[in-house]
Design a protein around this motif. Structure first.
Motif, short mmCIF file in Angstrom:
data_model
loop_
_atom_site.label_atom_id
_atom_site.label_comp_id
_atom_site.label_asym_id
_atom_site.label_seq_id
_atom_site.Cartn_x
_atom_site.Cartn_y
_atom_site.Cartn_z
N ASN A 309 0.84 -1.21 0.00
CA ASN A 309 0.00 0.00 0.00
C ASN A 309 0.87 1.25 0.00
OD1 ASN A 309 -2.48 1.61 0.39
ND2 ASN A 309 -1.70 1.91 2.46
N TYR A 310 1.91 1.25 0.81
CA TYR A 310 2.82 2.40 0.88
C TYR A 310 3.52 2.61 -0.46
CZ TYR A 310 6.64 5.39 2.51
OH TYR A 310 7.53 6.43 2.67
N ASN A 403 -7.26 0.51 0.10
CA ASN A 403 -6.70 0.63 -1.23
C ASN A 403 -7.45 -0.34 -2.16
OD1 ASN A 403 -5.03 0.42 -3.60
ND2 ASN A 403 -3.32 1.25 -2.41
N THR A 404 -8.36 0.20 -2.95
CA THR A 404 -9.17 -0.64 -3.83
C THR A 404 -8.31 -1.39 -4.84
OG1 THR A 404 -11.03 0.89 -3.61
CG2 THR A 404 -11.09 -0.63 -5.46
N GLU A 405 -7.32 -0.72 -5.39
CA GLU A 405 -6.44 -1.34 -6.37
C GLU A 405 -5.73 -2.55 -5.77
OE1 GLU A 405 -2.44 -0.25 -9.03
OE2 GLU A 405 -3.39 1.29 -7.79
N LEU A 406 -5.20 -2.40 -4.59
CA LEU A 406 -4.49 -3.50 -3.94
C LEU A 406 -5.45 -4.62 -3.57
CD1 LEU A 406 -1.81 -4.53 -2.91
CD2 LEU A 406 -2.14 -3.18 -0.83
N GLY A 407 -6.67 -4.26 -3.20
CA GLY A 407 -7.66 -5.27 -2.84
C GLY A 407 -8.04 -6.19 -3.97
N ASN A 408 -7.82 -5.75 -5.23
CA ASN A 408 -8.15 -6.57 -6.39
C ASN A 408 -7.07 -7.59 -6.74
OD1 ASN A 408 -10.70 -5.56 -7.00
ND2 ASN A 408 -9.88 -3.87 -8.20
#
Length: 510
Positions: A309-310, A403-408
């Protein structure tokens, strides 16, 4: 006079072919060294995997590797080196054009430092450095700053050739579907020898966009397709001569495409950037090490999410050379804190509304918006992609780390395979290995970037070997029981009887 005219004024003959001949000789010597080292390493070892049969005597492969670029090449080399010989390697691109290097990658040089060993898999003779020095010498290597992008592709072509890796080009895998305990891959393309093949394991070595698709923001939905392009598209830059171009984003791909437009003669190029300032630090470069690569999969969900995420939020900056390639043009502008809110046509002009309340007009729009990770977008997995476990299904981040992007990203097992969202619904997912950028959140950057690709390939090959062995344990146990090749023939010794025990008195006397 003995300078350019030689002795007694005769013109000096320069052999323009000499450097080319020297380079060819040096490369031939290196190739022989590679072959000698492979022989010393007993490569390739004999195949140990028991054959699998299917109905109708159709051949069953042990592994199919999808992708003949860097990831697919080193993964295949690792598999062959592990004694897994019954494999196929498919790539949809023409021979020598696998991966992004000569297609949509437009940087002048690689970002990675030249000395990284990349796909060499622990062999010094397989490194880019060895390949370069063999042709141009150590002095030229010392002077080299970064690796030119087309030269990296030349190196990968050589890598494939010297290792004799049997990539089948012009073959696209359309679908991957379960068939009993096997996987059936349907094929298309001019290089396809069959309509489909059966395999036990699939390795998706499909690169940066291999577990998703180009990120296309919604603001272009109303624009005709001939007015915009994504940075991964085939763009006719010559057609942009004299045009006003807007590039959305300021990452590496955005900057490289802006440079191409400027060098093609664009009248102006403007970067529209939602960030308030330029990202300047490549954070993950600061902690790269063998320890980080080895430890990342074991860090636990919270720490892995924290790191990824960072990294995503701070954003990897474009390389300095690429950025200077743009900024040296007086008709280039970087507009920060200028997120795009809307894009629409006004006659033949694109009018772009920004978060500053100001509009920008242009003739062509390039999206440097990167790639999104989304298993549902992979057509090969149609019908069951929604059964893949994602990070958003497994982990709820602390407040402020959403973080929606990371969640995918897919939540992978330690062998790069997909896990089921609901156990028992799609057990065949354990046969598909995501050896591409989609593995980054779960296992780190071991299957897409140059620094960790050899470690990732070694890990992948070991895990596939363990699975193939475990799944056929009964047959390997029977091999153990049946093995009867003697090492001793019976003529190496003579049996002797034990001596008779001497009387007690005789023992005392002695």
């Amino acid at each position: 006079m003995t300078n350019s005219t030689g002795h007694q004024g005769r013109p000096m003959a320069f052999d323009v072919q000499a450097p080319l001949q020297a380079a060819a000789a040096g490369l031939a010597e290196l190739e022989q060294r590679v072959r000698d080292e492979l022989a010393c390493l007993c490569y390739p070892p004999s195949n140990w995997v028991v054959p699998t049969s299917a109905e109708g005597e159709e051949k069953v492969h042990d592994v199919v590797v999808i992708g003949g670029g860097m990831c697919g090449l080193v993964a295949s080399f690792a598999l062959f080196g592990a004694g897994i010989q019954n494999i196929r390697i498919f790539d949809r691109s023409p021979t020598g054009f696998e991966g992004p290097w000569l297609t949509y990658a437009r940087m002048e040089t690689l970002r990675s430092p030249k000395q990284l060993t990349g796909p060499a898999y622990g062999m010094a003779s397989l490194t880019f450095r060895a390949w370069y020095v063999a042709q141009f010498g150590n002095d030229t290597w010392a002077e080299l700053d970064k690796i030119p992008r087309p030269m990296w592709m030349e190196y990968l072509r050589w890598y494939r050739k010297v290792l004799d890796l049997p990539v089948e080009n012009g073959v696209e895998v359309k679908t991957i579907v379960p068939e009993g305990e096997l996987m059936r891959l349907t094929l298309s393309g001019e290089g396809a020898r069959e309509k489909s093949v059966l395999t036990r394991k699939v390795v998706m070595a499909t690169g940066r966009d291999g577990m998703g698709h180009p990120s296309i923001p919604g603001f272009v939905d109303g624009l005709p397709r001939n007015y915009w392009a994504h940075s991964s598209d085939a763009i006719d830059f010559a057609a942009l001569r004299g045009k006003r171009v807007v590039v959305v984003g300021v990452g590496a791909s955005a900057v490289d495409n802006a440079a191409e437009a400027l060098e093609a003669g664009a009248a102006e190029v403007r970067h529209l950037i939602r960030r308030k300032q330029m990202p300047c630090i490549n954070k993950l470069m600061g902690i790269g090490s063998f320890g980080f690569t080895a430890a990342f999969p074991q860090l636990g969900d919270a720490r892995r999410w924290q790191i990824m995420n960072y990294s995503l939020r701070t954003q990897t900056p474009a390389p300095r050379g690429s950025t200077m390639r743009v900024s040296r043009h007086p008709n280039a502008w970087f507009h920060f804190d200028a997120a795009v809110e809307k894009a629409e046509l006004d006659g033949d002009e694109i009018v772009i509304s920004t978060s500053q309340g100001k509009a920008v007009r242009c003739d062509f729009l390039i999206l440097g918006t990167g790639f999104g990770v989304d298993p549902l977008a992979r057509k090969e997995l149609d019908g069951y992609a929604d059964k893949i476990l994602l990070w958003q299904d497994r982990f709820t981040p602390p407040e402020g780390q959403e973080n929606t992007e990371l969640g995918n990203y897919p939540y992978l097992a330690n062998d790069f395979t997909f896990l089921e969202r609901e156990p028992g619904q799609a057990p065949w997912l354990a046969n598909i290995h995501s050896f591409n950028s989609g593995a980054a959140a779960s296992l780190g950057k071991m299957s897409g970037d140059i620094p960790g690709i050899s470690e990732g390939a070694a890990w992948l090959a070991r895990e596939i070997a363990a699975k193939l062995y475990s799944e056929n344990f009964g047959q390997y146990w029977q091999r153990l029981l049946d093995y009867d090749t003697p090492e001793l023939r019976g003529d190496e010794w003579t049996a002797s009887p034990l001596p008779d025990e001497a009387p007690a008195a005789a023992r005392k006397q002695a």
